[in-house]
Design an enzyme around this catalytic site. Structure first.
Site, short mmCIF file in Angstrom:
data_model
loop_
_atom_site.label_atom_id
_atom_site.label_comp_id
_atom_site.label_asym_id
_atom_site.label_seq_id
_atom_site.Cartn_x
_atom_site.Cartn_y
_atom_site.Cartn_z
N GLY A 171 0.43 -0.96 -0.12
CA GLY A 171 -0.23 0.16 -0.21
C GLY A 171 1.17 1.07 0.04
N GLY A 172 0.51 2.25 0.75
CA GLY A 172 0.94 3.68 0.82
C GLY A 172 2.37 3.37 0.97
N GLY A 404 23.74 12.34 -29.72
CA GLY A 404 23.06 12.85 -28.89
C GLY A 404 23.61 11.91 -27.70
CB ALA A 405 24.40 8.41 -27.09
C1 HXC Z 1 -3.23 -3.05 11.97
C2 HXC Z 1 -2.53 -5.15 11.64
C3 HXC Z 1 -2.13 -4.99 10.66
C4 HXC Z 1 -2.24 -3.93 9.87
C5 HXC Z 1 -1.24 -6.62 10.32
N1 HXC Z 1 -1.65 -6.79 11.45
N2 HXC Z 1 -1.48 -5.74 9.37
N3 HXC Z 1 -2.82 -5.08 12.64
N4 HXC Z 1 -3.67 -2.75 11.55
N5 HXC Z 1 -2.46 -3.60 8.63
C6 HXC Z 1 -1.48 -7.60 12.89
C7 HXC Z 1 -2.45 -8.88 11.98
O1 HXC Z 1 -3.51 -8.12 12.90
C8 HXC Z 1 -2.06 -9.87 13.48
O2 HXC Z 1 -2.29 -9.01 14.78
C9 HXC Z 1 -0.62 -9.87 13.47
O3 HXC Z 1 -0.52 -7.65 13.03
C10 HXC Z 1 -0.01 -10.47 12.32
O4 HXC Z 1 -0.83 -10.53 10.56
P1 HXC Z 1 -1.10 -11.35 10.14
O5 HXC Z 1 -2.10 -11.27 9.17
O6 HXC Z 1 -0.95 -12.93 11.01
O7 HXC Z 1 0.52 -12.33 9.58
P2 HXC Z 1 0.48 -12.63 7.61
O8 HXC Z 1 -0.65 -13.66 8.02
O9 HXC Z 1 2.10 -13.20 7.72
O10 HXC Z 1 0.27 -11.65 6.71
C11 HXC Z 1 0.85 -10.65 7.40
C12 HXC Z 1 -0.12 -9.08 6.28
C13 HXC Z 1 -1.38 -9.42 6.70
C14 HXC Z 1 -0.03 -9.74 4.53
C15 HXC Z 1 0.71 -8.19 5.99
O11 HXC Z 1 -1.27 -9.35 7.83
C16 HXC Z 1 -1.87 -8.13 5.81
O12 HXC Z 1 -2.32 -8.34 4.83
N6 HXC Z 1 -2.17 -7.34 6.48
C17 HXC Z 1 -3.19 -6.12 6.25
C18 HXC Z 1 -1.92 -5.18 5.09
C19 HXC Z 1 -3.15 -4.29 4.43
O13 HXC Z 1 -3.81 -4.48 3.90
N7 HXC Z 1 -2.68 -3.54 4.84
C20 HXC Z 1 -3.31 -1.48 4.50
C21 HXC Z 1 -1.99 -1.77 3.95
S1 HXC Z 1 -2.75 0.38 3.61
P3 HXC Z 1 -2.39 -10.73 15.50
O14 HXC Z 1 -3.22 -9.85 16.74
O15 HXC Z 1 -3.41 -11.67 15.61
O16 HXC Z 1 -1.17 -10.97 16.07
C22 HXC Z 1 -1.41 1.38 3.71
C23 HXC Z 1 -1.59 2.53 3.74
C24 HXC Z 1 -1.17 3.27 3.97
O17 HXC Z 1 -0.80 0.79 4.52
C25 HXC Z 1 -1.06 4.40 3.80
C26 HXC Z 1 -0.28 6.13 3.56
C27 HXC Z 1 -0.70 7.19 3.12
#
Ligand code: HXC
Length: 514
Positions: A171-172, A404-405
């Protein structure tokens, strides 16, 4: 409580917090052949040099059952320490704590470390391993990322910024590494703006996370990653090596290593480049013969391999090397090569690293795709970056330098300090065959024996332009040198230019064609 009891409590608290998400999560991290956030820091820094900041930090979120929930160190370990005796600031996201997700306080800790890097003029190293913005904190976590991006830009060009991608970076969140100078991605790490499931929903395309965000995709195709490492240990080794070539900030010179100052001629250079301009060779063999100990840290080796860029040293002084690679696309400059080369030139200029350019270029790559893809705009970046660079600029024309290169590879007119040519150099508007076809088309057509006449004209063109002497006569070349003596000439020139200062008109910034 007595002081002894208070100290005991303090130590227990610290121990507990330093365990991050706990033993089970640490084991999971290890099972994936990954180090933890703290192990990465220990591996990078000199022994016992780490001073941590913000171990006791706590989030303020009360949404979704978060009230009172403790996330050790807020999921990111921050502070300062030394690498090879030189100070760096860093942030290392702890995936064992809420997936390294970035909430308000997590991001504030990172920003504090960045500001400290800025104020002390020291590099900032960011080890990314995170599920991205902490979902429970909503807008506060987005704002946190916004602050990180803003400070990445504040630090840009002032202190080197290096990102390690050691786990998810989606993501971001991927834009913070993208705003830094170098990205080192491990084989198991994944970077993308939108993941496979969102892509499938939006466009119907199916792709695995590895194919989309793995290092092959982000280095070879996208040119986002600069180094690929098989694991964390290798990534950290690359980071240390990279830091060794760089100054701590834009006001310092790069560190100079002790070096033997005797340069022996290397006769193999006389025959390494084939005199037949159609024959390819690996320019890295030339580079490693010119630099100290053959030690060349190539940047983005798998992206736009028709240009080679990287760091090395000559008599202990850091240099940035830019070289055409005749074994790929005959070394022609295309869109990606121009982007790669220009970006590297700008980095070296920002951090006082002299530029050595090795030229063997047949021109810009012809083709509809290149034209429609904007080769004019992208190729112009090379001209812009070299013209804007005020560090010592030394060019060696080894063989072809066409059109030019030739200018875009740090030609003399871009205020290049020294241009050397080997006797094998061919400096012309274009190659002999193409040139003769353009300027003598009618004469060849009307000749009694067109084939023979064409060959005569090619030879005449070759003896006029396809040598370095015409260019040296016009002072486009400062000297013609024996290839075997190149290292000596480079070393002398770097010495002479060490105190170079060049002043340009004041302006907010130039407008490099992006
Ligand atoms: C809160 C999160 C989290 C998040 C993971 N966790 N991502 N908690 N916010 N964004 C937590 C899970 O709930 C879990 O908690 C622990 O971290 C480990 O995650 P798992 O899913 O069990 O691990 P894994 O299977 O290895 O998968 C990892 C992952 C997946 C691929 C990163 O967690 C995932 O897809 N997360 C969401 C990604 C996402 O969409 N993020 C937002 C992106 S947008 P527990 O308590 O169970 O241990 C963004 C915007 C930024 O980032 C903008 C900037 C401009």
């Amino acid at each position: 409580m007595s002081i002894e009891e208070k100290v005991k409590e303090l130590n227990e608290r610290k121990e507990r917090l330093k365990l991050g998400g706990g033993r089970a999560k640490i084991d999971q991290q290890h099972a994936q052949q990954s180090l933890t956030a703290r192990e990465r820091i220990e591996t990078l820094l000199d022994k016992d040099s780490f001073q941590e900041v913000g171990l006791f930090a706590r989030h303020r979120c009360t949404n979704f059952g978060m009230a009172g929930k403790e996330f050790p160190a807020e999921g990111v370990v921050t502070g300062a320490g030394t690498v090879g005796g030189r100070l760096v600031h860093l942030a290392s996201q702890d995936f064992t704590v809420a997936g390294g997700s970035a909430g308000e306080v997590h991001s504030d800790k990172i920003v504090q470390s960045m500001l400290s890097a800025l104020k002390t003029g020291t590099p900032f190293v960011f080890m990314n391993d995170s599920g991205g913005a902490r979902i429970q904190e909503g807008i506060d976590s987005l704002a946190g990322y916004g602050k990180i991006f803003y400070h990445n830009v504040m630090l840009s060009g002032v202190v080197p910024q290096i990102s390690l991608i050691c786990g998810p970076c989606a993501g971001g969140a991927a834009y913070s590494p993208a705003l830094t100078d170098f990205i080192i991605q491990t084989a198991g790490a994944r970077m993308f703006i939108t993941g496979p499931s969102v892509i499938k929903e939006a466009t119907g395309e199916e792709i695995t996370a590895e194919a989309l965000g793995g290092p092959l995709s982000q280095m070879n195709y996208a040119g986002v990653a600069h180094f690929v490492a098989e694991n964390d240990l290798v990534a950290l080794r690359i980071c240390k090596r990279l830091l060794s070539f760089l100054p701590s900030n834009n006001l310092e010179d790069p560190p100079q290593l002790q070096a033997d100052d005797i340069v022996v001629p290397d006769k193999t250079l006389n025959t390494l480049v084939p005199t037949d301009p159609k024959k390819g060779y690996d320019v890295r063999q030339v580079i490693t013969r010119l630099v100290d100990g053959g030690d060349f840290l190539e940047v983005q080796p798998l992206f736009a391999p028709n240009i080679v860029v990287g760091f090395a040293r000559i008599l202990g002084r850091s240099v940035g090397v830019v070289a055409n690679q005749p074994s790929v696309l005959a070394g022609a400059l295309d869109i990606n090569a121009s982007d790669k080369g220009a970006r590297f030139v700008r980095f070296c200029n920002a951090f006082n690293i002299p530029l050595i350019t090795l030229v063997d270029v047949p021109g810009f790559l012809p083709g509809v795709q290149q034209e429609q893809g904007g080769i004019i705009r992208h190729g112009a970046k090379m001209l812009f970056a070299y013209s804007a660079a005020t560090v010592p600029k030394i060019t060696v024309i080894m063989r072809k330098a066409y059109g030019g290169a030739f200018l875009a590879m740090c030609g003399k007119e871009l205020e290049t300090d020294r241009v050397f040519a080997w006797p094998t150099a061919e400096i012309a508007v274009m190659g002999p065959q193409g040139a003769v076809n353009v300027i003598f088309r009618n004469e060849i057509a009307q000749a009694e024996n067109p084939q023979k006449r064409r060959q005569e004209l090619i030879e005449s063109y070759q003896s006029t332009f396809a040598t370095p002497y015409a260019a040296a006569g016009r002072r486009d070349v400062d000297d013609i040198i024996e290839p075997a003596e190149t290292r000596r000439h480079l070393a002398m020139t770097l010495d002479i230019l060490h105190s170079k200062r060049e002043f340009r008109p004041m302006k907010k910034h130039g407008l490099i064609p992006l």
